[in-house]
Design a protein around this motif. Structure first.
Motif, mmCIF file in Angstrom:
data_model
loop_
_atom_site.group_PDB
_atom_site.id
_atom_site.type_symbol
_atom_site.label_atom_id
_atom_site.label_comp_id
_atom_site.label_asym_id
_atom_site.label_seq_id
_atom_site.Cartn_x
_atom_site.Cartn_y
_atom_site.Cartn_z
ATOM 1 N N SER A 31 0.687 -1.205 0.001
ATOM 2 C CA SER A 31 -0.006 0.164 -0.038
ATOM 3 C C SER A 31 0.798 1.362 -0.095
ATOM 4 C CB SER A 31 -0.904 -0.151 1.351
ATOM 5 O OG SER A 31 -1.838 -1.053 1.110
ATOM 6 N N CYS A 32 2.096 1.225 0.782
ATOM 7 C CA CYS A 32 2.859 2.494 0.636
ATOM 8 C C CYS A 32 3.587 2.722 -0.737
ATOM 9 C CB CYS A 32 4.063 2.159 1.529
ATOM 10 S SG CYS A 32 3.417 2.342 3.471
ATOM 11 N N GLY A 33 3.676 1.398 -1.385
ATOM 12 C CA GLY A 33 4.255 1.458 -2.785
ATOM 13 C C GLY A 33 3.282 2.182 -3.695
ATOM 14 N N VAL A 34 2.129 1.487 -3.526
ATOM 15 C CA VAL A 34 0.765 2.287 -4.437
ATOM 16 C C VAL A 34 0.947 3.848 -4.191
ATOM 17 C CG1 VAL A 34 -1.549 2.233 -4.648
ATOM 18 C CG2 VAL A 34 -0.476 0.199 -4.387
ATOM 19 N N LEU A 35 0.871 4.137 -2.784
ATOM 20 C CA LEU A 35 0.777 5.786 -2.706
ATOM 21 C C LEU A 35 2.215 6.246 -3.355
ATOM 22 C CD1 LEU A 35 -0.323 5.731 0.989
ATOM 23 C CD2 LEU A 35 -1.784 6.091 -0.947
ATOM 24 N N ALA A 36 3.237 5.732 -3.275
ATOM 25 C CA ALA A 36 4.323 6.577 -3.826
ATOM 26 C C ALA A 36 4.441 6.424 -5.381
ATOM 27 C CB ALA A 36 5.691 5.556 -3.461
ATOM 28 N N LEU A 37 3.602 5.361 -6.054
ATOM 29 C CA LEU A 37 3.542 5.195 -7.398
ATOM 30 C C LEU A 37 2.521 5.977 -8.109
ATOM 31 C CD1 LEU A 37 4.120 1.473 -7.807
ATOM 32 C CD2 LEU A 37 5.612 3.234 -8.636
ATOM 33 N N LEU A 38 1.421 6.301 -7.344
ATOM 34 C CA LEU A 38 0.126 7.206 -7.477
ATOM 35 C C LEU A 38 0.817 8.743 -7.532
ATOM 36 C CD1 LEU A 38 -2.742 5.797 -5.589
ATOM 37 C CD2 LEU A 38 -2.426 6.062 -8.229
ATOM 38 N N ALA A 39 1.870 9.109 -6.682
ATOM 39 C CA ALA A 39 2.486 10.345 -6.571
ATOM 40 C C ALA A 39 3.080 10.487 -7.815
ATOM 41 C CB ALA A 39 3.390 10.370 -5.208
ATOM 42 N N ALA A 40 3.908 9.436 -8.096
ATOM 43 C CA ALA A 40 4.982 9.698 -9.215
ATOM 44 C C ALA A 40 4.057 9.737 -10.422
ATOM 45 C CB ALA A 40 5.758 8.203 -9.662
ATOM 46 N N ALA A 41 2.991 9.088 -10.647
ATOM 47 C CA ALA A 41 2.099 9.253 -11.740
ATOM 48 C C ALA A 41 1.651 10.710 -11.928
ATOM 49 C CB ALA A 41 0.867 8.299 -11.674
ATOM 50 N N ILE A 42 1.193 11.244 -10.801
ATOM 51 C CA ILE A 42 0.489 12.814 -10.794
ATOM 52 C C ILE A 42 1.899 13.816 -11.080
ATOM 53 C CG2 ILE A 42 -0.095 14.551 -9.364
ATOM 54 C CD1 ILE A 42 -1.791 12.137 -7.800
ATOM 55 N N ALA A 43 3.111 13.591 -10.529
ATOM 56 C CA ALA A 43 4.276 14.151 -10.627
ATOM 57 C C ALA A 43 4.709 14.284 -11.876
ATOM 58 C CB ALA A 43 5.335 13.967 -9.712
ATOM 59 N N GLN A 44 4.623 13.122 -12.652
ATOM 60 C CA GLN A 44 5.396 13.106 -14.091
ATOM 61 C C GLN A 44 4.304 13.050 -15.072
ATOM 62 O OE1 GLN A 44 7.734 9.803 -14.122
ATOM 63 N NE2 GLN A 44 9.156 10.296 -12.466
ATOM 64 N N GLY A 45 2.847 13.021 -14.673
ATOM 65 C CA GLY A 45 1.815 12.980 -15.816
ATOM 66 C C GLY A 45 2.062 11.768 -16.666
ATOM 67 N N ASN A 46 2.329 10.525 -16.037
ATOM 68 C CA ASN A 46 2.513 9.519 -16.694
ATOM 69 C C ASN A 46 1.923 8.261 -16.272
ATOM 70 O OD1 ASN A 46 3.346 7.253 -17.886
ATOM 71 N ND2 ASN A 46 5.696 7.825 -18.032
ATOM 72 N N GLY A 47 0.757 7.780 -16.960
ATOM 73 C CA GLY A 47 -0.206 6.943 -16.369
ATOM 74 C C GLY A 47 0.179 5.507 -16.306
ATOM 75 N N TRP A 48 1.371 5.208 -16.818
ATOM 76 C CA TRP A 48 2.220 3.891 -16.707
ATOM 77 C C TRP A 48 2.460 3.615 -15.258
ATOM 78 C CZ3 TRP A 48 1.741 0.044 -19.986
ATOM 79 C CH2 TRP A 48 1.471 0.536 -21.424
#
Length: 100
Positions: free
Chosen positions: A31-48
């Motif tokens: 779950s921590c990883g999910v939150l970090a990866l969601l933040a990365a998706a938002i910060a980078q604007g990358n849906g992958w």
């Protein structure tokens, strides 16, 4: 697997399926990883990164179920309740209600 009329009925069952401490820890880390990866998706604007978040969350959880709990994830029969259960358990671990 029993039927549940509400999430309130489901959550005690969900917790019983997560009695192994290592499994709970794997869920928490996922779950921590999910939150970090969601933040990365938002910060980078990358849906992958969203795909990576999905794989991270379920990957850690399923390792916990198959190798430590020795049960099938409730996701297969109760996907919505299980998803909500993951985040309620995450909150309860953070709040100290459930032992990490």
């Amino acid at each position: 697997m029993p039927r549940f009329a509400s999430f309130r009925e489901f959550y005690p069952f969900y917790l019983s399926e997560h009695s192994n401490r290592t499994s709970r820890r794997l869920h928490f880390v996922g779950s921590c990883g999910v939150l970090a990866l969601l933040a990365a998706a938002i910060a980078q604007g990358n849906g992958w990164w969203l795909l990576a978040a999905l794989l991270c969350g379920y990957g850690f959880a399923w390792v916990g179920h198959f190798f430590f709990e020795k049960n099938r994830p409730a996701t297969f029969k109760h996907p919505i309740y299980s998803f909500v259960g993951d985040w309620v358990m995450f909150k309860d671990i953070l709040a100290g209600k459930i032992k990490f």
